[in-house]
Motif scaffolding. Structure first.
Motif, PDB file in Angstrom:
ATOM      1  N   VAL A  37       7.706  -3.501  -1.000  1.00  0.00           N
ATOM      2  CA  VAL A  37       8.162  -2.639   0.097  1.00  0.00           C
ATOM      3  C   VAL A  37       7.263  -1.420   0.214  1.00  0.00           C
ATOM      4  O   VAL A  37       6.842  -1.033   1.318  1.00  0.00           O
ATOM      5  CB  VAL A  37       9.640  -2.215  -0.119  1.00  0.00           C
ATOM      6  CG1 VAL A  37      10.040  -1.150   0.910  1.00  0.00           C
ATOM      7  CG2 VAL A  37      10.565  -3.413  -0.021  1.00  0.00           C
ATOM      8  N   SER A  38       6.939  -0.816  -0.903  1.00  0.00           N
ATOM      9  CA  SER A  38       6.083   0.368  -0.894  1.00  0.00           C
ATOM     10  C   SER A  38       4.720   0.055  -0.286  1.00  0.00           C
ATOM     11  O   SER A  38       4.195   0.816   0.539  1.00  0.00           O
ATOM     12  CB  SER A  38       5.921   0.897  -2.320  1.00  0.00           C
ATOM     13  OG  SER A  38       5.082   2.034  -2.329  1.00  0.00           O
ATOM     14  N   ARG A  39       4.147  -1.088  -0.662  1.00  0.00           N
ATOM     15  CA  ARG A  39       2.829  -1.463  -0.111  1.00  0.00           C
ATOM     16  C   ARG A  39       2.904  -1.733   1.389  1.00  0.00           C
ATOM     17  O   ARG A  39       1.989  -1.365   2.145  1.00  0.00           O
ATOM     18  CB  ARG A  39       2.288  -2.690  -0.855  1.00  0.00           C
ATOM     19  CG  ARG A  39       1.838  -2.389  -2.282  1.00  0.00           C
ATOM     20  CD  ARG A  39       1.051  -3.546  -2.874  1.00  0.00           C
ATOM     21  NE  ARG A  39       1.880  -4.746  -3.006  1.00  0.00           N
ATOM     22  CZ  ARG A  39       2.642  -4.999  -4.075  1.00  0.00           C
ATOM     23  NH1 ARG A  39       2.713  -4.127  -5.079  1.00  0.00           N
ATOM     24  NH2 ARG A  39       3.358  -6.111  -4.134  1.00  0.00           N
ATOM     25  N   HIS A  40       3.983  -2.401   1.828  1.00  0.00           N
ATOM     26  CA  HIS A  40       4.130  -2.674   3.260  1.00  0.00           C
ATOM     27  C   HIS A  40       4.238  -1.378   4.057  1.00  0.00           C
ATOM     28  O   HIS A  40       3.622  -1.237   5.127  1.00  0.00           O
ATOM     29  CB  HIS A  40       5.381  -3.527   3.511  1.00  0.00           C
ATOM     30  CG  HIS A  40       5.195  -4.980   3.235  1.00  0.00           C
ATOM     31  ND1 HIS A  40       4.129  -5.702   3.703  1.00  0.00           N
ATOM     32  CD2 HIS A  40       5.988  -5.859   2.547  1.00  0.00           C
ATOM     33  CE1 HIS A  40       4.241  -6.967   3.322  1.00  0.00           C
ATOM     34  NE2 HIS A  40       5.374  -7.087   2.610  1.00  0.00           N
ATOM     35  N   VAL A  41       5.004  -0.416   3.550  1.00  0.00           N
ATOM     36  CA  VAL A  41       5.155   0.861   4.253  1.00  0.00           C
ATOM     37  C   VAL A  41       3.818   1.604   4.278  1.00  0.00           C
ATOM     38  O   VAL A  41       3.428   2.181   5.312  1.00  0.00           O
ATOM     39  CB  VAL A  41       6.256   1.716   3.600  1.00  0.00           C
ATOM     40  CG1 VAL A  41       6.257   3.121   4.202  1.00  0.00           C
ATOM     41  CG2 VAL A  41       7.622   1.058   3.794  1.00  0.00           C
ATOM     42  N   GLN A  42       3.101   1.585   3.175  1.00  0.00           N
ATOM     43  CA  GLN A  42       1.772   2.234   3.147  1.00  0.00           C
ATOM     44  C   GLN A  42       0.828   1.569   4.141  1.00  0.00           C
ATOM     45  O   GLN A  42       0.052   2.262   4.831  1.00  0.00           O
ATOM     46  CB  GLN A  42       1.191   2.150   1.739  1.00  0.00           C
ATOM     47  CG  GLN A  42       1.883   3.061   0.727  1.00  0.00           C
ATOM     48  CD  GLN A  42       1.374   2.839  -0.698  1.00  0.00           C
ATOM     49  OE1 GLN A  42       0.472   2.046  -0.932  1.00  0.00           O
ATOM     50  NE2 GLN A  42       1.970   3.567  -1.647  1.00  0.00           N
ATOM     51  N   ALA A  43       0.890   0.256   4.234  1.00  0.00           N
ATOM     52  CA  ALA A  43       0.028  -0.451   5.187  1.00  0.00           C
ATOM     53  C   ALA A  43       0.372  -0.068   6.622  1.00  0.00           C
ATOM     54  O   ALA A  43      -0.513   0.108   7.464  1.00  0.00           O
ATOM     55  CB  ALA A  43       0.168  -1.967   4.996  1.00  0.00           C
ATOM     56  N   LEU A  44       1.679   0.072   6.891  1.00  0.00           N
ATOM     57  CA  LEU A  44       2.093   0.469   8.237  1.00  0.00           C
ATOM     58  C   LEU A  44       1.648   1.896   8.547  1.00  0.00           C
ATOM     59  O   LEU A  44       1.158   2.187   9.660  1.00  0.00           O
ATOM     60  CB  LEU A  44       3.616   0.348   8.364  1.00  0.00           C
ATOM     61  CG  LEU A  44       4.214   0.683   9.740  1.00  0.00           C
ATOM     62  CD1 LEU A  44       3.646  -0.220  10.822  1.00  0.00           C
ATOM     63  CD2 LEU A  44       5.743   0.590   9.695  1.00  0.00           C
ATOM     64  N   GLU A  45       1.804   2.782   7.579  1.00  0.00           N
ATOM     65  CA  GLU A  45       1.352   4.161   7.782  1.00  0.00           C
ATOM     66  C   GLU A  45      -0.150   4.206   8.021  1.00  0.00           C
ATOM     67  O   GLU A  45      -0.633   4.983   8.865  1.00  0.00           O
ATOM     68  CB  GLU A  45       1.736   5.015   6.575  1.00  0.00           C
ATOM     69  CG  GLU A  45       3.232   5.302   6.504  1.00  0.00           C
ATOM     70  CD  GLU A  45       3.628   6.052   5.244  1.00  0.00           C
ATOM     71  OE1 GLU A  45       4.569   6.864   5.307  1.00  0.00           O
ATOM     72  OE2 GLU A  45       3.004   5.799   4.172  1.00  0.00           O
TER      73      GLU A  45
END
Length: 296
Positions: A37-45
């Protein structure tokens, strides 16, 4: 025009994390790890970085909080995902077969409903009719149903009743039997076998009374357990049965049975479709109940 879309998995992770204000709870909902989840959010940001100029979350020691930009984005993304889910559910529902449970009288089912049911199925391919038969009153019917077909009118609490088919009873027999032993007047039944149904023992006595020969003694009498068995016995030339006129109409039209007398005809209970009020607006129930009078 080609759409510029961020990674969809990243949108799902952001939306879940924003709703829960937690990467851990979002991971549990999506069945992935906290790190995913953390990586997905970072990718979106990162994908949005050139336009946002700010992160979506404020990271604290053991929790995350949406930024003002994140809250605004979540409101739109959440609504968009809801629309996608709703559109998908509607398409799935269109392709799903609706099972309609119909409980009907046994003789009615065999002699009238089944021969006509293919017409309903062709007109309503998404509705699968599952038929069960029973002659017990609805108050004693244990199994659930969407539509029950019985005589009437009867009043059952929390049920609506729709009349669709009148009925009356009159003697019927096979044409071959009539050629061997003609029936010109009711008194000629003294040379015949009368077919009785154990479930309706009073029908022949009532008809003989109405025909003016209450003391007639037939050559023999045969009693069968169910009414539909007497009709089958009549088709096979075993004797004369009291036929529900609407239920033998197809056999009479095809020449398999004949009505030796024009009357008298005994009045019988009209067929009704009984529907639990909770199901009255169900589209499948309405389609079936609207079809019944047209099939008559």
């Amino acid at each position: 025009m080609r759409r510029r879309l961020p990674p969809l998995n990243a949108l799902k992770a952001f939306e879940a994390a924003g709703r829960h204000q937690s990467f851990t709870l979002a991971a549990a909902e999506l069945r992935v790890t906290h790190g995913a989840v953390s990586r997905h959010v970072q990718a979106l940001e990162a994908w949005l970085g050139a336009w946002l100029g700010a992160p979506l979350f404020e990271r604290h020691n053991r929790r995350v909080v949406l930024t003002e930009v994140g809250r605004a984005y979540l409101a739109e993304i959440g609504a968009a995902l809801d629309r996608v889910a709703l559109a998908s559910a509607r398409q799935i529902e269109r392709g799903r077969t609706r099972v309609l449970h119909v409980n009907a009288l046994a003789t009615f089912t065999l002699r009238w409903l089944i021969p006509r049911l293919s017409a309903f199925q062709r007109a309503n391919p998404a509705i699968e009719v599952r038929l069960t038969t029973s002659n017990v009153p609805l108050a004693h019917l244990a199994e659930p149903f969407d539509v029950a077909i019985r005589g009437g009118p009867d009043a059952y609490p929390d049920h609506a009743a729709v009349a669709f088919l009148p009925e009356r009873r009159i003697p019927v027999c096979s044409p071959a039997l009539l050629r061997r032993l003609p029936l010109r007047v009711p008194a000629d039944l003294a040379r015949h076998t009368l077919l009785h149904a154990a479930t309706l023992p009073e029908v022949w006595p009532h008809w003989l009374q109405a025909a003016g020969v209450p003391n007639l003694r037939p050559q023999r009498s045969v009693t069968l357990e169910h009414f539909y068995l007497t009709l089958q016995a009549a088709l096979d030339g075993l004797g004369v049965a009291m036929g529900p006129e609407r239920l033998v109409a197809d056999d009479v039209a095809a020449g398999r049975l004949t009505l030796p007398f024009s009357g008298p005809a005994l009045p019988a209970r009209r067929y009704h479709a009984y529907v639990p009020e909770a199901r009255a607006e169900d589209p499948a129930v309405r389609a079936f109940c609207d079809w019944l009078p047209t099939a008559a």
